[in-house]
Design a protein around this motif. Sequence first.
Motif, short mmCIF file in Angstrom:
data_model
loop_
_atom_site.label_atom_id
_atom_site.label_comp_id
_atom_site.label_asym_id
_atom_site.label_seq_id
_atom_site.Cartn_x
_atom_site.Cartn_y
_atom_site.Cartn_z
N SER A 170 0.81 -1.22 0.00
CA SER A 170 0.00 0.00 0.00
C SER A 170 0.84 1.27 0.00
CB SER A 170 -0.92 -0.01 1.23
OG SER A 170 -1.67 1.18 1.31
N GLY A 171 1.82 1.34 0.90
CA GLY A 171 2.64 2.54 0.97
C GLY A 171 3.38 2.82 -0.33
N SER A 172 3.98 1.77 -0.88
CA SER A 172 4.70 1.90 -2.16
C SER A 172 3.80 1.64 -3.36
CB SER A 172 5.88 0.92 -2.20
OG SER A 172 6.79 1.15 -1.15
N GLY A 173 2.61 1.10 -3.11
CA GLY A 173 1.73 0.64 -4.18
C GLY A 173 1.46 1.62 -5.31
N PRO A 174 1.15 2.90 -5.00
CA PRO A 174 0.89 3.84 -6.10
C PRO A 174 2.03 3.92 -7.11
CG PRO A 174 0.14 4.78 -4.05
CD PRO A 174 0.89 3.52 -3.68
N ALA A 175 3.27 3.78 -6.65
CA ALA A 175 4.41 3.88 -7.56
C ALA A 175 4.38 2.76 -8.61
CB ALA A 175 5.73 3.83 -6.80
N TYR A 176 3.91 1.57 -8.22
CA TYR A 176 3.86 0.47 -9.17
C TYR A 176 2.87 0.79 -10.29
CZ TYR A 176 5.46 -1.73 -4.79
OH TYR A 176 6.08 -2.02 -3.62
N PHE A 177 1.75 1.38 -9.92
CA PHE A 177 0.74 1.72 -10.93
C PHE A 177 1.24 2.83 -11.85
CE2 PHE A 177 -1.80 -0.49 -7.80
CZ PHE A 177 -2.61 -1.28 -8.61
N PHE A 179 4.30 3.29 -12.62
CA PHE A 179 5.29 2.61 -13.47
C PHE A 179 4.58 1.89 -14.62
CE2 PHE A 179 7.92 -1.06 -14.57
CZ PHE A 179 9.18 -0.50 -14.71
N LEU A 180 3.48 1.18 -14.33
CA LEU A 180 2.73 0.47 -15.37
C LEU A 180 2.12 1.44 -16.37
CD1 LEU A 180 0.96 -2.28 -13.23
CD2 LEU A 180 2.76 -2.64 -14.94
N VAL A 181 1.57 2.55 -15.86
CA VAL A 181 0.98 3.55 -16.76
C VAL A 181 2.05 4.13 -17.68
CG1 VAL A 181 -0.08 5.85 -16.84
CG2 VAL A 181 -0.99 4.11 -15.30
N GLU A 182 3.22 4.39 -17.11
CA GLU A 182 4.33 4.91 -17.93
C GLU A 182 4.69 3.93 -19.04
OE1 GLU A 182 9.06 6.12 -17.35
OE2 GLU A 182 7.90 5.33 -15.68
N ALA A 183 4.81 2.64 -18.68
CA ALA A 183 5.18 1.62 -19.67
C ALA A 183 4.10 1.45 -20.72
CB ALA A 183 5.46 0.29 -18.97
N MET A 184 2.84 1.45 -20.29
CA MET A 184 1.74 1.27 -21.24
C MET A 184 1.59 2.48 -22.16
SD MET A 184 -0.95 -0.63 -18.68
CE MET A 184 -2.25 -0.93 -19.91
N THR A 185 1.88 3.67 -21.63
CA THR A 185 1.85 4.87 -22.47
C THR A 185 2.93 4.79 -23.55
OG1 THR A 185 0.99 6.21 -20.64
CG2 THR A 185 2.01 7.39 -22.47
N ASP A 186 4.12 4.34 -23.16
CA ASP A 186 5.18 4.15 -24.16
C ASP A 186 4.77 3.12 -25.21
OD1 ASP A 186 6.79 5.99 -22.92
OD2 ASP A 186 8.01 4.51 -21.84
N ALA A 187 4.08 2.07 -24.77
CA ALA A 187 3.60 1.07 -25.73
C ALA A 187 2.60 1.69 -26.70
CB ALA A 187 2.97 -0.10 -24.99
N GLY A 188 1.73 2.55 -26.18
CA GLY A 188 0.76 3.22 -27.05
C GLY A 188 1.45 4.08 -28.10
N ILE A 189 2.54 4.74 -27.72
CA ILE A 189 3.31 5.55 -28.68
C ILE A 189 3.93 4.63 -29.73
CG2 ILE A 189 5.31 7.08 -28.94
CD1 ILE A 189 4.71 8.02 -26.04
N LEU A 190 4.48 3.50 -29.30
CA LEU A 190 5.05 2.54 -30.23
C LEU A 190 4.00 2.04 -31.23
CD1 LEU A 190 7.51 0.72 -30.99
CD2 LEU A 190 6.59 -0.96 -29.39
N LEU A 191 2.75 1.93 -30.76
CA LEU A 191 1.67 1.45 -31.63
C LEU A 191 1.10 2.55 -32.52
CD1 LEU A 191 -0.19 -0.83 -29.07
CD2 LEU A 191 1.40 -1.53 -30.86
N GLY A 192 1.61 3.78 -32.36
CA GLY A 192 1.22 4.84 -33.29
C GLY A 192 0.34 5.93 -32.73
N LEU A 193 0.05 5.91 -31.42
CA LEU A 193 -0.79 6.94 -30.83
C LEU A 193 0.05 8.11 -30.32
CD1 LEU A 193 -3.15 4.67 -28.70
CD2 LEU A 193 -3.83 6.02 -30.69
N PRO A 194 -0.47 9.34 -30.39
CA PRO A 194 0.22 10.46 -29.75
C PRO A 194 0.28 10.24 -28.24
CG PRO A 194 -1.50 11.23 -31.25
CD PRO A 194 -1.68 9.76 -31.11
#
Length: 269
Positions: A170-177, A179-194
Amino acid sequence: MTQTVAVLGTGKIGEALLSGMIRAGWPASALLVTTRRADRAEELRTRYGVEAVTNADAAKRADTLILAVKPQDMSRLLDELAPHVSADRLVISAAAGITTATIEGRLAPNTPVVRVMPNTPVLVDEGMSVISGGSHATAEHLAHTEEIFGGVGKTLRVPESQQDAATALSGSGPAYFYFLVEAMTDAGILLGLPRAQAHDLIVQAAIGAAVMLRDSGEHPVKLREAVTSPAGTTINAIRELENHGVRAALIAALEAARDRSRELASGNG
């Protein structure tokens, strides 16, 4: 709410607690704050109408002391407080890794101490605060702590032996999410989205999924299966997550966070 509460170290988390108490009905006249800087004290006085005092004055006047300082500043703060804190005060620590026994050992005998691990979403009233009582804390002390931290999210009582695990989840939990959002956003850029569009899509998916988890009462496996059609896009993505050991990596990451919390609690900073 007739008691006086002092927030010692009114940074972001401390201010979130302060504003939460005021929204919950605490009168500003019953709240004290301490800060290192005069300009910060004036800012809090102007914003909330509370009185800024010294740590020693807070210890003398408040019924409840909330220690919202960084762990590395706790020893110095306890040195200031010890001559002035009597055993009829409630001391609440929101500093990561500091045990109730450590604080009890620095204060008057039989002083009730409660340990709380909040997380940063308390800043938007969606926090989770994990609460553990020390050896002299009563059910009334725990309920009072829940009343304070309940103004900025949810609370959960656990034995102090589980605080390191709760910190990892819980204390560190928000950071993991994040991190996932950052990675998924990069994946969206790779797939062609702004980037902006990818970010908005992922953030709303995260918010929607979290609300469904909270409100539906369904097990996450059932919710995942509802999105996963045979031979569809989702199952292909999940196969890759399993192939890359994402589940095992998350378990290992949380174990590492728990172990580090134990090190901090034992004084091996």
